[in-house]
Design an enzyme around this catalytic site. Structure first.
Site, PDB file in Angstrom:
ATOM      1  N   SER A  84      -8.694 -47.096   5.852  1.00  0.00           N
ATOM      2  CA  SER A  84      -7.824 -46.010   5.418  1.00  0.00           C
ATOM      3  C   SER A  84      -8.646 -45.156   4.455  1.00  0.00           C
ATOM      4  O   SER A  84      -9.104 -45.655   3.425  1.00  0.00           O
ATOM      5  CB  SER A  84      -6.583 -46.573   4.733  1.00  0.00           C
ATOM      6  OG  SER A  84      -5.794 -45.511   4.268  1.00  0.00           O
ATOM      7  N   ASP A 144     -10.188 -40.034  -3.966  1.00  0.00           N
ATOM      8  CA  ASP A 144     -11.409 -40.546  -4.587  1.00  0.00           C
ATOM      9  C   ASP A 144     -12.646 -40.155  -3.784  1.00  0.00           C
ATOM     10  O   ASP A 144     -13.698 -39.873  -4.360  1.00  0.00           O
ATOM     11  CB  ASP A 144     -11.340 -42.068  -4.744  1.00  0.00           C
ATOM     12  CG  ASP A 144     -10.585 -42.447  -6.017  1.00  0.00           C
ATOM     13  OD1 ASP A 144     -10.453 -41.563  -6.893  1.00  0.00           O
ATOM     14  OD2 ASP A 144     -10.131 -43.592  -6.133  1.00  0.00           O
ATOM     15  N   MET A 161       0.857  -1.197   0.000  1.00  0.00           N
ATOM     16  CA  MET A 161       0.000   0.000   0.000  1.00  0.00           C
ATOM     17  C   MET A 161       0.887   1.238   0.000  1.00  0.00           C
ATOM     18  O   MET A 161       2.097   1.145  -0.059  1.00  0.00           O
ATOM     19  CB  MET A 161      -0.921  -0.038   1.210  1.00  0.00           C
ATOM     20  CG  MET A 161      -1.932  -1.168   1.125  1.00  0.00           C
ATOM     21  SD  MET A 161      -3.028  -1.198   2.537  1.00  0.00           S
ATOM     22  CE  MET A 161      -1.947  -1.691   3.840  1.00  0.00           C
ATOM     23  N   ARG A 215       1.118 -48.583  -3.673  1.00  0.00           N
ATOM     24  CA  ARG A 215       0.241 -48.868  -4.812  1.00  0.00           C
ATOM     25  C   ARG A 215       0.934 -49.891  -5.695  1.00  0.00           C
ATOM     26  O   ARG A 215       1.959 -49.603  -6.284  1.00  0.00           O
ATOM     27  CB  ARG A 215       0.001 -47.610  -5.640  1.00  0.00           C
ATOM     28  CG  ARG A 215      -0.478 -46.403  -4.866  1.00  0.00           C
ATOM     29  CD  ARG A 215      -0.489 -45.211  -5.828  1.00  0.00           C
ATOM     30  NE  ARG A 215      -0.658 -43.942  -5.166  1.00  0.00           N
ATOM     31  CZ  ARG A 215       0.327 -43.247  -4.610  1.00  0.00           C
ATOM     32  NH1 ARG A 215       1.572 -43.719  -4.631  1.00  0.00           N
ATOM     33  NH2 ARG A 215       0.089 -42.086  -4.045  1.00  0.00           N
ATOM     34  N   GLY A 242      -9.363 -42.989   1.604  1.00  0.00           N
ATOM     35  CA  GLY A 242      -8.735 -42.569   0.349  1.00  0.00           C
ATOM     36  C   GLY A 242      -9.395 -41.281  -0.073  1.00  0.00           C
ATOM     37  O   GLY A 242     -10.378 -41.274  -0.812  1.00  0.00           O
ATOM     38  N   THR A 243      -8.863 -40.168   0.425  1.00  0.00           N
ATOM     39  CA  THR A 243      -9.603 -38.911   0.284  1.00  0.00           C
ATOM     40  C   THR A 243      -9.533 -38.302  -1.119  1.00  0.00           C
ATOM     41  O   THR A 243     -10.309 -37.414  -1.422  1.00  0.00           O
ATOM     42  CB  THR A 243      -9.139 -37.880   1.330  1.00  0.00           C
ATOM     43  OG1 THR A 243      -7.711 -37.830   1.305  1.00  0.00           O
ATOM     44  CG2 THR A 243      -9.631 -38.262   2.701  1.00  0.00           C
TER      45      THR A 243
HETATM   46  P1  ADP Z   1       5.910   0.372   3.993  1.00  0.00           P
HETATM   47  O1  ADP Z   1       4.727  -0.236   4.631  1.00  0.00           O
HETATM   48  O2  ADP Z   1       5.926   0.259   2.530  1.00  0.00           O
HETATM   49  O3  ADP Z   1       7.184  -0.099   4.639  1.00  0.00           O
HETATM   50  P2  ADP Z   1       6.178   2.778   5.530  1.00  0.00           P
HETATM   51  O4  ADP Z   1       4.979   3.468   5.995  1.00  0.00           O
HETATM   52  O5  ADP Z   1       6.890   1.959   6.535  1.00  0.00           O
HETATM   53  O6  ADP Z   1       5.816   1.939   4.257  1.00  0.00           O
HETATM   54  O7  ADP Z   1       7.160   3.857   4.958  1.00  0.00           O
HETATM   55  C1  ADP Z   1       8.284   3.500   4.223  1.00  0.00           C
HETATM   56  C2  ADP Z   1       9.486   4.273   4.692  1.00  0.00           C
HETATM   57  O8  ADP Z   1       9.230   5.669   4.713  1.00  0.00           O
HETATM   58  C3  ADP Z   1       9.907   3.959   6.107  1.00  0.00           C
HETATM   59  O9  ADP Z   1      10.707   2.831   6.164  1.00  0.00           O
HETATM   60  C4  ADP Z   1      10.696   5.184   6.475  1.00  0.00           C
HETATM   61  O10 ADP Z   1      12.032   5.055   6.064  1.00  0.00           O
HETATM   62  C5  ADP Z   1      10.009   6.272   5.712  1.00  0.00           C
HETATM   63  N1  ADP Z   1       9.182   7.004   6.651  1.00  0.00           N
HETATM   64  C6  ADP Z   1       7.920   6.756   7.016  1.00  0.00           C
HETATM   65  N2  ADP Z   1       7.509   7.607   7.968  1.00  0.00           N
HETATM   66  C7  ADP Z   1       8.556   8.423   8.215  1.00  0.00           C
HETATM   67  C8  ADP Z   1       8.788   9.503   9.124  1.00  0.00           C
HETATM   68  N3  ADP Z   1       7.840   9.914   9.961  1.00  0.00           N
HETATM   69  N4  ADP Z   1       9.977  10.096   9.088  1.00  0.00           N
HETATM   70  C9  ADP Z   1      10.941   9.670   8.246  1.00  0.00           C
HETATM   71  N5  ADP Z   1      10.800   8.662   7.395  1.00  0.00           N
HETATM   72  C10 ADP Z   1       9.622   8.036   7.370  1.00  0.00           C
HETATM   73 MG    MG Z   2      -8.495 -44.516  -5.010  1.00  0.00          MG
END
Ligand code: ADP
Ligand code: MG
Ligand code: MG
Length: 886
Positions: A774, A779, A107, A572, A776-777
């Site tokens: 036994s 079949d 994400m 078998r 025979g899951t």
């Molecule tokens: P992911 O889930 O992809 O690891 P993060 O939310 O951990 O994403 O953010 C990725 C990177 O961004 C972190 O590893 C960090 O290095 C940097 N980062 C996130 N928040 C901060 C912050 N408050 N200050 C400095 N760097 C940050």
């Molecule tokens: Mg069989």
């Protein structure tokens, strides 16, 4: 509904246990803050709010949230000594995603939020470092443009447009690295990025910091539903309804100069499990630089040299966190002007090998009990540990070397895009995904590939983390590799030479050494680490379910015994029939016009089968061996191609026409439900007689050698008790006859395979003639679902993708349907014979959730393929532990 919880300044409203509400990242930020670790202050908007947004539509928030966010920002401002949007002391924020289950990199995250043309100047003055201020600004505009405003590449062959702008200005100024850009050049980058955003979206980049904040919060919530997150969730069975939290946090800066850094560390080596602080960092950089694998980072020992005080703090915090969570931690940190800040901690993803070693070591260190260690083992992940590796004695010369990011050996054909990997794998090809670097967008391709090779990235880049999680071989930072994905080719350069490779070529990767080989390298069975032996001793002390193996050959039986098999649950006999020197006699038997002819042919098979069984008994000395009498439809043994038919005709002295008509005569509309199993024994008793004779004679022979033989004869596919009554009588007559003639004393048993729903229903009557059941899951699953496994491929994938069913019933036992029939069968059987021995011999016998079911259903044993024996042992122990109080 809880909207948000704050953390920072040595305390926090949430705790590590609040993962469902705050997400893993937010819950652990709160825990770290409350432990007094240096965590920049912030707050976490809960997953409840995300679910509200999913229900009510993008941009709709619960009443009161805005006011709470404002108040929480006020608190952060106070702790950080800066003001959001202020023209002299501006507070910058990061907006970070994070659901309950960790989904590394899937994400979005936005850094340096709160910059605009006014605040950037304030940051420049305040830091006395205008170049730094503009570096933050260009990063923020680019991230905001991509994540919130959606300025991204059209498809996977296109470069992200905002990256292209950065690169072109870099080359114009002859800047090799990002750090080489001057303030003036960075100002140019910001202007160009803003112009591109305006041009592509028709909207200006927003100057108002609260607009920026809410835009980012909305985008992070929305990133829960992006395609790569969805693929990841499907791969790991994470529910789509959980939602993500949003962490808003004061920024700290790793890009203020050479006394600044950002990095990632594991408290133990995630590939091998070795107890060492293991990680990578970059000086003068910001977080995403390390994890995205854009620059190849330095190893932590370098940090000790460059910033010793911060390194010492990191070592201390790492130990504290590992002891606190009692598990290997994956840490993210940033060093601002020599001072260390902790930005994330979570239980680290690791390879199967590291999983075993860390669990065993933590017990030795007194941090876990044996019981806890066993419960930490993901049985399915043991598979990796048992995989073959490249033969050390026959290693071909490597053509390139990178970092050993995830161990194991992978052999496959090269593809250059994630989509191609998915496509080729869909056709049944084993592919290796070769990329300059992988991004989270490539997750579906990584899933489809057997191995991953990248030119860039480090041991902690996204590709490495994800590959280790998937147990896939991965080599990163293969610096001699040059990839031209659009042209579907690549090159290894070095030593003044170039070696071209193209799509479809086969290569071998060694994820344990980082080496790359052309073509197919020879493999040898896995070398098992001593830690596995220690773990398995604990496992065996906890489990009550026995684990046998399905083995047809002495080689398989030997392998399985070395993996701890406690007997053969299924041999078998038909596999023995297929060997080239025997198939002729088998065909003669099938083609014989009458019983006398069949007996003559069977007489040729008898000594061969006797030899097989004798060897199997010797290997399994002292352990039970279940042998199933002939099961498959006879026509499976007949020739089908014209050439084969001619050969057989010549061999048995008849014409091809006779053979062809016999084949036609034996062909069935639905062989799976046809003349097979014990139906063969009923109609051609001489087949079962001869097989029993071979077993009994073999048993008598090896017993005379001093081997302890425990034969169990199994009758397949029984549908009515009368079948078993007759065949049991046949077996007993022949077996006792052999024992009498040879003067041997030994005990044998006769049982049946339960693989038809009817057999489950009338199990009480069948048990009158059976010493064991036994299930025979394979079949039983086919016959319960009314679904032929050979034809299921046409629609079962669509059922799975569309969520009509959640798991493939041929992979994990369908506990609701097939399981209910099994329980009925066990109950029926044990009503007649309370001590009836019960086992399972389908493929499910080695699948963890199915093994756990068998434990609960009161089975005596499971039987599975040799390589799954350790997996079944662990699953059996976990099932036993799950039902006993601590
Ligand atoms: P992911 O889930 O992809 O690891 P993060 O939310 O951990 O994403 O953010 C990725 C990177 O961004 C972190 O590893 C960090 O290095 C940097 N980062 C996130 N928040 C901060 C912050 N408050 N200050 C400095 N760097 C940050
Ligand atoms: Mg069989
Ligand atoms: Mg992170």
């Amino acid at each position: 509904m809880i909207h948000l919880k704050t953390f920072g300044g040595g305390s926090a409203e949430g705790r590590a246990k609040d993962k469902a509400l705050l997400g893993g990242k937010g819950a652990n930020l709160a825990e770290m803050a409350s432990l007094g670790l240096p965590v920049p202050p912030g707050f976490t908007i809960t997953t409840e709010v995300c679910r509200y947004v999913m229900d009510h539509g993008v941009g709709t928030y619960p009443d009161g949230l805005t006011a709470e966010v404002d108040a929480a920002i006020g608190q952060v401002e106070e702790l950080a000594g800066a003001k959001f949007g202020d023209a002299t002391q501006p507070l910058l924020l990061s907006v970070r995603s994070g659901g309950a289950a960790s989904m590394p990199g899937m994400m979005d995250t936005i850094l340096n939020l709160g910059l605009n043309d006014i605040t950037v100047e304030a940051l420049a003055v305040q830091s006395a470092n205008p170049r730094f201020a503009w570096d933050c600004y260009r990063r923020f505009v680019a991230m905001y443009g991509e994540v919130v405003m959606g300025v991204v590449a059209a498809d996977e062959h296109d470069e992200p447009p905002l990256d292209v702008i950065l690169e072109s200005i870099k080359s114009k100024h002859k800047a090799v690295r990002d750090q080489d850009l001057t303030e003036a050049a960075l100002r140019e980058v910001v202007a160009a990025l803003k112009a591109a955003i305006q041009e592509r979206t028709g909207k200006p980049f927003p100057d108002d910091v609260r607009t920026q904040l809410w835009g980012s919060i909305g985008a992070v919530f929305a990133s829960w539903s992006n395609p790569r997150a969805e693929v990841y969730r499907r791969t790991y069975n994470i529910s789509a309804t959980l939602g993500t939290a949003v962490n808003v946090q004061a920024m700290v800066f790793g890009n203020l100069g050479d006394d600044c850094a950002t990095g990632v560390a594991f408290t133990r080596n995630p590939a091998t499990g070795t107890a060492e602080l293991y990680g990578e960092f970059l000086t003068n950089a910001q977080g995403e630089d390390v994890v995205a694998g854009v620059r190849t980072p330095l190893g932590l020992p370098e940090l000790e040299k460059i910033l010793p005080a911060a390194y010492a703090d990191l070592v201390r915090n790492a130990k504290l966190l590992e002891d606190h969570f009692r598990d290997m931690q994956d840490l993210e940190f940033t060093i601002q002007r020599g001072k260390l800040f902790m930005l994330q901690t979570r239980n680290g993803k690791r390879t199967g090998k590291a999983m075993v070693k860390v669990a065993v070591d933590l017990v030795a260190e007194g941090k876990l009990t044996q019981r806890e260690a066993v419960m930490r083992i993901d049985p399915a992940k043991l598979d990796e540990v048992l995989h073959p590796t490249i033969d050390p004695k026959a290693r071909p010369p490597a053509v390139a070397k990178g970092l050993p990011a995830s161990p194991g050996a992978a052999i496959g054909r090269i593809v250059f895009t994630a989509n191609a990997a998915e496509e080729w794998a869909g056709r049944g090809e084993r592919v290796i995904l070769v990329r300059t670097d992988t991004s989270p967008e490539d997750i579906h391709g990584m899933k489809a590939a057997v191995g991953i090779l990248t030119a860039r990235g480090g041991m902690t880049s996204h590709s490495a983390v994800v590959a280790r999680g998937m147990g896939k071989c991965c080599v990163t930072a293969c610096t001699s590799l040059r990839v031209d994905a659009p042209k579907k080719k690549a090159m290894f350069v070095g030593g003044g030479k170039e070696l071209a490779i193209k799509e479809g070529d086969t290569i071998t990767l060694d994820g344990s050494t980082g080496e790359v080989f052309l073509g197919t390298a020879p493999l040898v069975p896995a070398q098992l680490a001593s830690e596995l032996g220690v773990l398995m001793e604990w496992v065996d002390s906890f489990r009550t379910l026995r684990v046998r193996t399905n083995a047809d050959t002495p080689t398989d039986a030997r392998t399985a015994r070395s993996f701890g098999a406690e007997g053969i649950g299924l041999c078998r006999t038909e596999h023995m029939f297929f060997q080239p020197e025997r198939i002729l006699a088998v065909r003669e038997m099938i083609l014989a016009p009458d019983e006398a002819g069949r007996r003559a042919a069977l007489a040729k098979i008898l000594p061969m089968q006797r030899g097989d069984f004798a060897e199997l008994f010797r290997v399994m000395d002292g352990l039970p061996v279940t042998i199933r009498l002939l099961d498959p439809p006879l026509h499976e043994f007949l020739p089908h191609t014209a050439k084969d038919i001619e050969e057989v005709a010549a061999d048995v002295g008849t014409t091809p026409a006779v053979i062809t008509s016999k084949v036609a005569e034996l062909t069935e509309a639905n062989p799976m439900l046809g003349h097979r199993g014990c139906r063969l024994g009923i109609t051609f008793p001489e087949i079962y007689e001869i097989q029993t004779q071979a077993i009994a004679e073999a048993a008598a022979q090896v017993a005379a050698e001093g081997v302890v033989v425990l034969p169990e004869i199994m009758i397949p596919l029984v549908m009515v008790d009368e079948e078993l009554r007759r065949l049991r009588a046949l077996v007993v007559r022949v077996f006792d006859g052999v024992l009498a003639t040879t003067g041997t004393k030994l005990a044998y048993t006769v049982g049946t395979m339960i693989e038809l729903p009817r057999a489950c229903v009338v199990a009480d009557r069948i048990a009158e003639h059976a010493d064991f059941f036994s299930f025979g899951t394979n079949d039983l699953t086919q016959t319960t679902f009314g679904l032929s496994r050979d034809d299921a491929g046409r629609f079962l994938p669509a059922y799975l993708d569309g969520g009509v069913i959640s798991v493939d019933p041929f992979v994990a036992l369908d506990q609701d349907g097939v399981g209910a029939l099994i329980e009925l069968g066990v109950r029926g059987g044990r009503t007649t014979k309370p001590g009836l021995k019960v086992g399972i011999c389908g493929e499910h016998g080695g699948e963890p959730s199915s093994v756990e079911f068998c434990h609960r259903a009161g089975f005596d044993y499971v039987s599975c393929s040799p390589f799954r024996v350790p997996i079944a042992r662990v699953a059996a122990a976990r099932a036993a532990l799950a039902e006993t109080p601590k």
